[in-house]
Design a protein around this motif. Structure first.
Motif, PDB file in Angstrom:
ATOM      1  N   ALA A  95       0.814  -1.165   0.070  1.00 55.91           N
ATOM      2  CA  ALA A  95       0.076  -0.007   0.164  1.00 55.91           C
ATOM      3  C   ALA A  95       1.059   1.181   0.156  1.00 55.91           C
ATOM      4  O   ALA A  95       0.531   2.417  -0.896  1.00 55.91           O
ATOM      5  CB  ALA A  95      -1.009  -0.017   1.102  1.00 55.91           C
ATOM      6  N   MET A  96       1.929   1.158   0.875  1.00 60.09           N
ATOM      7  CA  MET A  96       2.857   2.331   0.956  1.00 60.09           C
ATOM      8  C   MET A  96       3.250   2.833  -0.681  1.00 60.09           C
ATOM      9  O   MET A  96       3.575   4.007  -0.727  1.00 60.09           O
ATOM     10  CB  MET A  96       3.802   2.311   1.781  1.00 60.09           C
ATOM     11  CG  MET A  96       3.433   2.244   3.409  1.00 60.09           C
ATOM     12  SD  MET A  96       4.782   2.239   4.592  1.00 60.09           S
ATOM     13  CE  MET A  96       5.821   3.939   4.246  1.00 60.09           C
ATOM     14  N   VAL A  97       3.652   2.089  -1.345  1.00 60.99           N
ATOM     15  CA  VAL A  97       4.370   2.191  -2.585  1.00 60.99           C
ATOM     16  C   VAL A  97       3.589   2.832  -3.621  1.00 60.99           C
ATOM     17  O   VAL A  97       3.974   4.198  -3.875  1.00 60.99           O
ATOM     18  CB  VAL A  97       4.639   0.904  -3.331  1.00 60.99           C
ATOM     19  CG1 VAL A  97       5.221   1.231  -4.687  1.00 60.99           C
ATOM     20  CG2 VAL A  97       5.958   0.255  -2.777  1.00 60.99           C
ATOM     21  N   PRO A  98       2.282   2.774  -3.762  1.00 62.16           N
ATOM     22  CA  PRO A  98       1.122   3.487  -4.625  1.00 62.16           C
ATOM     23  C   PRO A  98       1.119   4.871  -3.673  1.00 62.16           C
ATOM     24  O   PRO A  98       0.755   5.735  -4.594  1.00 62.16           O
ATOM     25  CB  PRO A  98       0.064   2.534  -4.953  1.00 62.16           C
ATOM     26  CG  PRO A  98      -0.066   1.521  -3.792  1.00 62.16           C
ATOM     27  CD  PRO A  98       1.446   1.203  -3.494  1.00 62.16           C
ATOM     28  N   MET A  99       0.758   4.638  -2.484  1.00 61.07           N
ATOM     29  CA  MET A  99       0.391   5.788  -1.580  1.00 61.07           C
ATOM     30  C   MET A  99       1.487   7.075  -1.765  1.00 61.07           C
ATOM     31  O   MET A  99       1.009   8.169  -2.018  1.00 61.07           O
ATOM     32  CB  MET A  99       0.125   5.624  -0.136  1.00 61.07           C
ATOM     33  CG  MET A  99      -1.115   4.682  -0.057  1.00 61.07           C
ATOM     34  SD  MET A  99      -1.127   4.100   1.739  1.00 61.07           S
ATOM     35  CE  MET A  99      -1.649   5.753   2.604  1.00 61.07           C
ATOM     36  N   ASN A 100       2.587   6.659  -1.946  1.00 57.50           N
ATOM     37  CA  ASN A 100       3.677   7.662  -1.964  1.00 57.50           C
ATOM     38  C   ASN A 100       4.113   8.166  -3.251  1.00 57.50           C
ATOM     39  O   ASN A 100       4.613   8.939  -3.520  1.00 57.50           O
ATOM     40  CB  ASN A 100       5.003   7.117  -1.177  1.00 57.50           C
ATOM     41  CG  ASN A 100       4.800   7.103   0.161  1.00 57.50           C
ATOM     42  OD1 ASN A 100       5.459   8.096   1.053  1.00 57.50           O
ATOM     43  ND2 ASN A 100       4.168   6.224   0.938  1.00 57.50           N
TER      44      ASN A 100
ATOM     45  N   LYS B 212       2.033  15.000   1.659  1.00 48.19           N
ATOM     46  CA  LYS B 212       1.795  15.565   2.945  1.00 48.19           C
ATOM     47  C   LYS B 212       0.324  15.092   3.593  1.00 48.19           C
ATOM     48  O   LYS B 212       0.204  14.927   4.614  1.00 48.19           O
ATOM     49  CB  LYS B 212       1.971  17.169   2.991  1.00 48.19           C
ATOM     50  CG  LYS B 212       3.197  17.667   2.603  1.00 48.19           C
ATOM     51  CD  LYS B 212       4.262  17.063   3.717  1.00 48.19           C
ATOM     52  CE  LYS B 212       5.648  17.957   3.347  1.00 48.19           C
ATOM     53  NZ  LYS B 212       6.163  17.467   1.986  1.00 48.19           N
ATOM     54  N   HIS B 213      -0.361  14.654   2.485  1.00 48.87           N
ATOM     55  CA  HIS B 213      -1.786  14.354   2.967  1.00 48.87           C
ATOM     56  C   HIS B 213      -1.751  12.846   3.458  1.00 48.87           C
ATOM     57  O   HIS B 213      -2.815  12.571   4.105  1.00 48.87           O
ATOM     58  CB  HIS B 213      -3.019  14.410   2.106  1.00 48.87           C
ATOM     59  CG  HIS B 213      -2.484  13.452   0.842  1.00 48.87           C
ATOM     60  ND1 HIS B 213      -1.824  13.511  -0.222  1.00 48.87           N
ATOM     61  CD2 HIS B 213      -3.156  12.061   0.619  1.00 48.87           C
ATOM     62  CE1 HIS B 213      -1.798  12.507  -0.982  1.00 48.87           C
ATOM     63  NE2 HIS B 213      -2.410  11.512  -0.573  1.00 48.87           N
ATOM     64  N   LEU B 214      -0.539  12.164   3.375  1.00 52.18           N
ATOM     65  CA  LEU B 214      -0.672  10.862   3.873  1.00 52.18           C
ATOM     66  C   LEU B 214      -0.564  10.843   5.483  1.00 52.18           C
ATOM     67  O   LEU B 214       0.075  11.795   6.192  1.00 52.18           O
ATOM     68  CB  LEU B 214       0.467  10.017   3.378  1.00 52.18           C
ATOM     69  CG  LEU B 214       0.526   9.692   1.975  1.00 52.18           C
ATOM     70  CD1 LEU B 214       1.830   8.914   1.383  1.00 52.18           C
ATOM     71  CD2 LEU B 214      -0.752   8.887   1.497  1.00 52.18           C
ATOM     72  N   PRO B 215      -0.982   9.852   6.177  1.00 53.44           N
ATOM     73  CA  PRO B 215      -0.818   9.567   7.543  1.00 53.44           C
ATOM     74  C   PRO B 215       0.910   9.496   7.632  1.00 53.44           C
ATOM     75  O   PRO B 215       1.456   9.011   7.038  1.00 53.44           O
ATOM     76  CB  PRO B 215      -1.231   8.260   8.097  1.00 53.44           C
ATOM     77  CG  PRO B 215      -2.484   7.935   6.810  1.00 53.44           C
ATOM     78  CD  PRO B 215      -1.943   8.561   5.762  1.00 53.44           C
ATOM     79  N   THR B 216       1.364  10.029   8.966  1.00 54.75           N
ATOM     80  CA  THR B 216       2.649  10.297   9.223  1.00 54.75           C
ATOM     81  C   THR B 216       3.297   9.178   9.153  1.00 54.75           C
ATOM     82  O   THR B 216       4.506   9.020   8.484  1.00 54.75           O
ATOM     83  CB  THR B 216       2.963  10.967  10.499  1.00 54.75           C
ATOM     84  OG1 THR B 216       2.247  12.162  10.813  1.00 54.75           O
ATOM     85  CG2 THR B 216       4.276  11.037  10.928  1.00 54.75           C
ATOM     86  N   MET B 217       3.179   7.850   9.732  1.00 55.45           N
ATOM     87  CA  MET B 217       3.754   6.678   9.474  1.00 55.45           C
ATOM     88  C   MET B 217       3.674   6.038   8.381  1.00 55.45           C
ATOM     89  O   MET B 217       4.439   5.155   8.007  1.00 55.45           O
ATOM     90  CB  MET B 217       3.005   5.601  10.736  1.00 55.45           C
ATOM     91  CG  MET B 217       3.554   6.008  12.032  1.00 55.45           C
ATOM     92  SD  MET B 217       5.158   5.888  12.247  1.00 55.45           S
ATOM     93  CE  MET B 217       5.522   4.088  12.290  1.00 55.45           C
ATOM     94  N   LEU B 218       3.065   6.395   7.247  1.00 52.36           N
ATOM     95  CA  LEU B 218       2.760   5.985   5.925  1.00 52.36           C
ATOM     96  C   LEU B 218       3.686   6.689   4.992  1.00 52.36           C
ATOM     97  O   LEU B 218       3.573   6.437   3.779  1.00 52.36           O
ATOM     98  CB  LEU B 218       1.381   5.597   5.575  1.00 52.36           C
ATOM     99  CG  LEU B 218       0.752   4.774   6.640  1.00 52.36           C
ATOM    100  CD1 LEU B 218      -0.833   4.754   6.015  1.00 52.36           C
ATOM    101  CD2 LEU B 218       0.923   3.431   6.459  1.00 52.36           C
TER     102      LEU B 218
END
Length: 362
Positions: free
Chosen positions: A82-87, A219-225
């Motif tokens: 999930a982190m890969v596409p989110m970032n 910047k809209h992502l949760p901090t840990m993600l």
């Protein structure tokens, strides 16, 4: 303990005996601190030295590529899906994936939750028993990245080479074959891997990434993600899995002592060759599951003529001290996971057992 089990578990998997014994000797009193490394602050000098040493040792084994950063995260490869596409998946872009089996499917599933996802190549038509040709990879019009799974643990297939993607970042899940062979990190924008197969115990996820990719997360992502959170805090934003990172450092030291990745590759090819020769030379009693050109050096998958015979194989092997030879529940069959720490002696014992089982059940 009369003897160590013949451990062919797919993960958590075998750890080097020398590493376990070293950890045992340091377990109660680490570096004369009067406490275990599991008891001390992750902000203290002793732990931070281990943390830094593990990062530097990992990059050293990979040839010290310029401009790359090592992160120690949590949540396994499943969180990275999930982190890969989110970032990295921007507006108007497409996430590109090579579909090669169960773990690639899971990565694609998560990506589709985030945004536009394109299958650049797939071996699904062959039931994931072979690999797509690298020349057949077809990127979308505006690709954010290309994601691959280097080794499918369940199916038993492995890429031996990787495509040149030019300016498009190549991101790879190497959970089950990282550090099993020499690797040109400069081909990749990012590599990630759960530690529990070739690196150490479960609980740590290693990310090796180009620094320019992980310094400015949305910047809209949760901090840990956000990768940038962990980059700017050197993987110490929150309490890290300190004992797991200590164990990774010791496994990396063990790899260095065995000639680095070149030395490890020689051993791994010998182990895999031994098992595949036993399968191919069995006169059809044992049958390899995947196309010979796509075979994994980490996960050897094979079948017998019936499920009943496979059950008898598992039962008999367990009585002889073999562990982990049952195939994944989603595909059945048999599987021997022969990661870095699985000794040649275990593989030879398995081949001897396979020959005896054939003689008594063939």
């Amino acid at each position: 303990m009369n003897r160590r089990a013949y451990n062919f578990n797919a993960g958590p998997a075998a750890l080097p005996l020398e590493v376990l014994e070293r950890a045992q000797s340091e377990f109660v009193d680490f570096r004369e601190s009067g406490m275990s490394i599991m008891e001390m602050s992750h902000r203290g000098a002793i732990y931070e030295s281990v943390h830094t040493e593990a990062q530097e040792r990992l990059l050293s084994l990979l040839g010290n590529p310029k401009g790359y950063k090592v992160l120690f995260l949590q949540g396994g490869a499943s969180t990275q899906f999930a982190m890969v596409p989110m970032n990295f998946l921007g507006q108007g872009q497409q996430a590109n994936y090579v579909l090669t089996g169960s773990w690639a499917e899971k990565a694609v599933k998560e990506s589709k939750l985030i945004g536009d996802t394109h299958i650049a190549a797939s071996s699904e038509a062959d039931n994931f028993m072979s690999l797509p040709n690298l020349d057949d990879i077809s990127l979308s019009d505006n690709p954010a990245y290309l994601h691959m799974t280097s080794n499918e643990t369940i199916g038993g297939i492995q890429f031996k080479q990787f495509p040149n993607t030019g300016s498009v970042p190549l991101i790879c899940d190497m959970s089950s074959d990282i550090l099993s062979r020499p690797l040109d990190v400069n081909q990749f924008g990012m590599i990630y891997a759960g530690a529990q197969k070739n690196l150490g115990p479960s609980g740590v996820t290693v990310v090796i990434a180009r620094e320019d990719m992980i310094t400015n997360s949305p910047k809209h992502l949760p901090t840990m993600l956000r990768y940038s959170t962990h980059t700017s805090n050197d993987s110490l934003y929150n309490t890290p899995p300190s004992f797991g990172i200590y164990m990774i450092n010791e496994v990396l030291r063990w790899i260095q002592e065995r000639g680095g990745l070149e030395g490890i590759q020689v051993q791994n090819r010998e182990k895999a060759g031994l098992l595949y020769n036993a399968i191919d030379g069995s006169g059809g009693f044992y049958r390899g599951c995947v196309d010979a050109a796509s075979r994994s050096d980490m996960n050897v998958t094979f079948r017998l003529e019936s499920e009943e015979l496979e059950k008898a194989f598992i039962k008999a092997s367990e009585k002889e001290g073999f562990v982990g030879l049952k195939g994944h529940r989603s595909v059945g069959g048999l599987r021997a996971s022969i990661y870095n720490a699985v000794p040649m002696e275990s593989c030879k014992a398995l081949v001897d057992f396979m020959e005896h089982f054939k003689q008594t059940h063939g």
